[in-house]
Design a protein around this motif. Structure first.
Motif, PDB file in Angstrom:
ATOM      1  N   LEU A 171      13.922   7.364   3.358  1.00  0.00           N
ATOM      2  CA  LEU A 171      12.721   6.889   2.645  1.00  0.00           C
ATOM      3  C   LEU A 171      13.141   6.072   1.430  1.00  0.00           C
ATOM      4  O   LEU A 171      12.565   5.006   1.147  1.00  0.00           O
ATOM      5  CB  LEU A 171      11.861   8.080   2.207  1.00  0.00           C
ATOM      6  CG  LEU A 171      11.143   8.840   3.333  1.00  0.00           C
ATOM      7  CD1 LEU A 171      10.553  10.144   2.799  1.00  0.00           C
ATOM      8  CD2 LEU A 171      10.043   7.973   3.962  1.00  0.00           C
ATOM      9  N   LYS A 172      14.177   6.559   0.723  1.00  0.00           N
ATOM     10  CA  LYS A 172      14.620   5.870  -0.495  1.00  0.00           C
ATOM     11  C   LYS A 172      15.328   4.556  -0.148  1.00  0.00           C
ATOM     12  O   LYS A 172      14.984   3.498  -0.678  1.00  0.00           O
ATOM     13  CB  LYS A 172      15.554   6.795  -1.274  1.00  0.00           C
ATOM     14  CG  LYS A 172      15.906   6.268  -2.627  1.00  0.00           C
ATOM     15  CD  LYS A 172      16.592   7.289  -3.470  1.00  0.00           C
ATOM     16  CE  LYS A 172      17.007   6.650  -4.784  1.00  0.00           C
ATOM     17  NZ  LYS A 172      18.119   7.325  -5.393  1.00  0.00           N
ATOM     18  N   MET A 216       0.849  -1.192   0.000  1.00  0.00           N
ATOM     19  CA  MET A 216       0.000   0.000   0.000  1.00  0.00           C
ATOM     20  C   MET A 216       0.885   1.242   0.000  1.00  0.00           C
ATOM     21  O   MET A 216       1.770   1.367   0.834  1.00  0.00           O
ATOM     22  CB  MET A 216      -0.876  -0.014   1.239  1.00  0.00           C
ATOM     23  CG  MET A 216      -2.179   0.657   1.001  1.00  0.00           C
ATOM     24  SD  MET A 216      -3.629  -0.411   1.085  1.00  0.00           S
ATOM     25  CE  MET A 216      -3.338  -1.487   2.444  1.00  0.00           C
ATOM     26  N   ALA A 217       0.655   2.147  -0.948  1.00  0.00           N
ATOM     27  CA  ALA A 217       1.522   3.330  -1.035  1.00  0.00           C
ATOM     28  C   ALA A 217       0.872   4.532  -0.349  1.00  0.00           C
ATOM     29  O   ALA A 217      -0.345   4.618  -0.204  1.00  0.00           O
ATOM     30  CB  ALA A 217       1.799   3.640  -2.497  1.00  0.00           C
ATOM     31  N   VAL A 218       1.716   5.452   0.052  1.00  0.00           N
ATOM     32  CA  VAL A 218       1.296   6.564   0.900  1.00  0.00           C
ATOM     33  C   VAL A 218       1.717   7.895   0.265  1.00  0.00           C
ATOM     34  O   VAL A 218       2.805   7.999  -0.287  1.00  0.00           O
ATOM     35  CB  VAL A 218       1.994   6.419   2.285  1.00  0.00           C
ATOM     36  CG1 VAL A 218       1.691   7.589   3.190  1.00  0.00           C
ATOM     37  CG2 VAL A 218       1.601   5.112   2.951  1.00  0.00           C
ATOM     38  N   PRO A 237       7.054   3.044   0.664  1.00  0.00           N
ATOM     39  CA  PRO A 237       6.179   3.079  -0.520  1.00  0.00           C
ATOM     40  C   PRO A 237       5.469   4.434  -0.696  1.00  0.00           C
ATOM     41  O   PRO A 237       4.429   4.663  -0.095  1.00  0.00           O
ATOM     42  CB  PRO A 237       5.174   1.961  -0.246  1.00  0.00           C
ATOM     43  CG  PRO A 237       5.137   1.839   1.242  1.00  0.00           C
ATOM     44  CD  PRO A 237       6.479   2.242   1.768  1.00  0.00           C
ATOM     45  N   LEU A 238       6.037   5.285  -1.516  1.00  0.00           N
ATOM     46  CA  LEU A 238       5.438   6.598  -1.780  1.00  0.00           C
ATOM     47  C   LEU A 238       4.494   6.495  -2.975  1.00  0.00           C
ATOM     48  O   LEU A 238       4.886   5.980  -4.035  1.00  0.00           O
ATOM     49  CB  LEU A 238       6.525   7.632  -2.083  1.00  0.00           C
ATOM     50  CG  LEU A 238       7.413   8.033  -0.904  1.00  0.00           C
ATOM     51  CD1 LEU A 238       8.557   8.926  -1.375  1.00  0.00           C
ATOM     52  CD2 LEU A 238       6.600   8.728   0.189  1.00  0.00           C
ATOM     53  N   ALA A 239       3.268   7.006  -2.800  1.00  0.00           N
ATOM     54  CA  ALA A 239       2.282   6.946  -3.890  1.00  0.00           C
ATOM     55  C   ALA A 239       2.585   7.966  -4.978  1.00  0.00           C
ATOM     56  O   ALA A 239       2.196   7.795  -6.133  1.00  0.00           O
ATOM     57  CB  ALA A 239       0.889   7.197  -3.324  1.00  0.00           C
ATOM     58  N   LEU A 261      -1.562   3.827   8.507  1.00  0.00           N
ATOM     59  CA  LEU A 261      -1.310   4.511   7.227  1.00  0.00           C
ATOM     60  C   LEU A 261      -1.551   3.524   6.086  1.00  0.00           C
ATOM     61  O   LEU A 261      -1.415   2.326   6.268  1.00  0.00           O
ATOM     62  CB  LEU A 261       0.154   4.957   7.151  1.00  0.00           C
ATOM     63  CG  LEU A 261       0.579   6.236   7.853  1.00  0.00           C
ATOM     64  CD1 LEU A 261       2.084   6.432   7.672  1.00  0.00           C
ATOM     65  CD2 LEU A 261      -0.155   7.444   7.272  1.00  0.00           C
ATOM     66  N   GLY A 262      -1.826   4.063   4.923  1.00  0.00           N
ATOM     67  CA  GLY A 262      -1.899   3.228   3.723  1.00  0.00           C
ATOM     68  C   GLY A 262      -3.305   2.710   3.453  1.00  0.00           C
ATOM     69  O   GLY A 262      -4.223   2.906   4.233  1.00  0.00           O
TER      70      GLY A 262
END
Ligand SMILES: NC(=O)c1ccc[n+]([C@@H]2O[C@H](COP(=O)([O-])OP(=O)(O)OC[C@H]3O[C@@H](n4cnc5c(N)ncnc54)[C@H](OP(=O)(O)O)[C@@H]3O)[C@@H](O)[C@H]2O)c1
Length: 358
Positions: free
Chosen positions: A21-22, A1-3, A27-29, A357-358
């Motif tokens: 984060l990287k 699930m991306a956020v 998981p960035l939306a 989240l997500g």
């Protein structure tokens, strides 16, 4: 699930949040929405970002916002956290403004993640020197109940932001060239190069600095021990990254240095801790220094190694022979990573895992 995520503040901590984060494949939306006090383009990690001037409409649609701005009335979280919450985001704050607010959990995921629920819209991350201390102390507290803590810190200049790093970097060649060393008195009260300053953050009426009091009050809150006796001396040292701490801890129950080493070496009991202790592995110890009893220990330089960059390193674990049950130890960590960025990203990861989240 991306956020969908945002970042407010692009100093050293903001930069490390982008990197974490990287590196951790968060998981960035959509691309991270980055904000600061003014608009420009900026390299963060190894990526160029459009940095927006922070405004209310930029928070719309964000599920989580990492705050890495300055503190105080004109700071990022006082000015913008409520706006972000009203727009529907969860806020995770690196600054000190809300850390002692009884309605805001102060979270180190290894210790008290259960305090974050779907209703927790604002989460505070502790001061860097507190975080590394509690990660090392909490597993020992579980087993032997801490009675009292006495700590002295050796803290990197990057703990005071980018301006402090630049001040030290400017002073180094001046010192080597034998020139008069200039310094910015709005950063540190004296030149930091080749000196140690027992002065971190403002002095209070008690004679303690705010940094020292943060270590007292934040540690009590995280460990859930409001009356725990803790006393601190916080010292700035001419190191770019990485804080070290000499911690003396007295316990209610008996605990030996060997038992503490065993507990802290167990990733189940002491998540996030790496013990670097025991006989030296360095052949020069015997060959050159004629010191067969020499031991290994972590230093601030170690936190720049890939394998230790997010860890809390513990060494020099010794019995305090002046009390019935006590230990001395040396604790080192990267103030910008586990002391700030890694901790807030870990909180967001845990929120994802728990379906918040997500
Ligand atoms: N450094 C550490 O070791 C450490 C450890 C734990 C926690 N922290 C906390 O983490 C935060 C960031 O630390 P840092 O060292 O990266 O600080 P920094 O170098 O001073 O950077 C602060 C950033 O916040 C932005 N900012 C300040 N006020 C703002 C506002 N009202 N609205 C929007 N943006 C604002 C600044 O924008 P401009 O670039 O446009 O000026 C800058 O990018 C601080 O609260 C600090 O206390 C730091």
């Amino acid at each position: 699930m991306a956020v969908t995520a945002g970042l407010v503040g692009v100093g050293p901590v903001g930069d490390r949040i982008v990197r974490c984060l990287k590196e951790r494949d968060f998981p960035l939306a959509e691309p991270l929405r980055v904000m600061a006090t003014r608009r420009r383009r900026e390299i963060l990690g190894d990526q160029e970002f459009e940095v927006h001037q922070t405004s209310a409409e930029l928070f719309v649609g964000l599920e989580v916002v990492f705050f890495a701005g300055r503190e105080g009335a004109k700071g990022a979280s006082i000015q913008w956290a409520q706006t972000a919450i009203d727009a529907g985001a969860y806020c995770i704050d690196n600054g000190s403004d809300f850390r002692l607010d009884p309605n805001v959990p102060l979270v180190v995921p290894e210790i008290n993640m259960e305090q974050v629920t779907a209703d927790t819209r604002l989460i505070a991350s502790p001061n860097c020197s507190t975080t590394q201390m509690v990660v090392a102390l909490a597993p020992l507290h579980q087993v032997a109940r801490i009675k009292r803590v006495v700590v002295a810190t050796y803290q990197a200049v990057s703990g005071w932001g980018q301006a402090a790093v630049e001040d030290m970097e400017r002073q180094l060649p001046q010192y080597v060239a034998g020139e008069v060393v200039d310094f910015d008195p709005s950063v540190f009260a004296k030149p930091i190069i080749l000196d140690c300053l027992p002065h971190i953050d403002r002095f209070t009426d008690s004679g303690y600095t705010k940094e020292e009091l943060k270590m007292v009050y934040e540690t009590r809150k995280i460990l859930g021990e409001p009356d725990l006796p803790i006393t601190a001396t916080a010292v700035r040292v001419p190191v770019d990254i990485g804080h070290a701490e000499a911690i003396n801890v007295e316990f209610e129950e008996e605990i030996t240095a060997d038992e503490a080493r065993e507990i802290l070496s167990d990733p189940q009991q002491a998540p996030g801790v790496v013990v670097i202790d025991g006989p030296s592995q360095d052949p020069n110890a015997v060959a050159v220094r004629d010191a067969p009893e020499e031991r290994q220990y972590p230093t601030q330089a170690d936190v720049k190694k890939d394998e230790y960059k997010d860890a809390v390193l513990v060494g020099r674990i010794r019995q305090d022979e002046t009390v019935a049950s006590g230990l001395n130890m040396w604790v080192v960590s990267d103030n910008l990573r586990k002391g700030a960025a890694t901790n807030v990203v870990q909180i967001a990861e845990e929120m994802l895992k728990r379906g918040i989240l997500g």
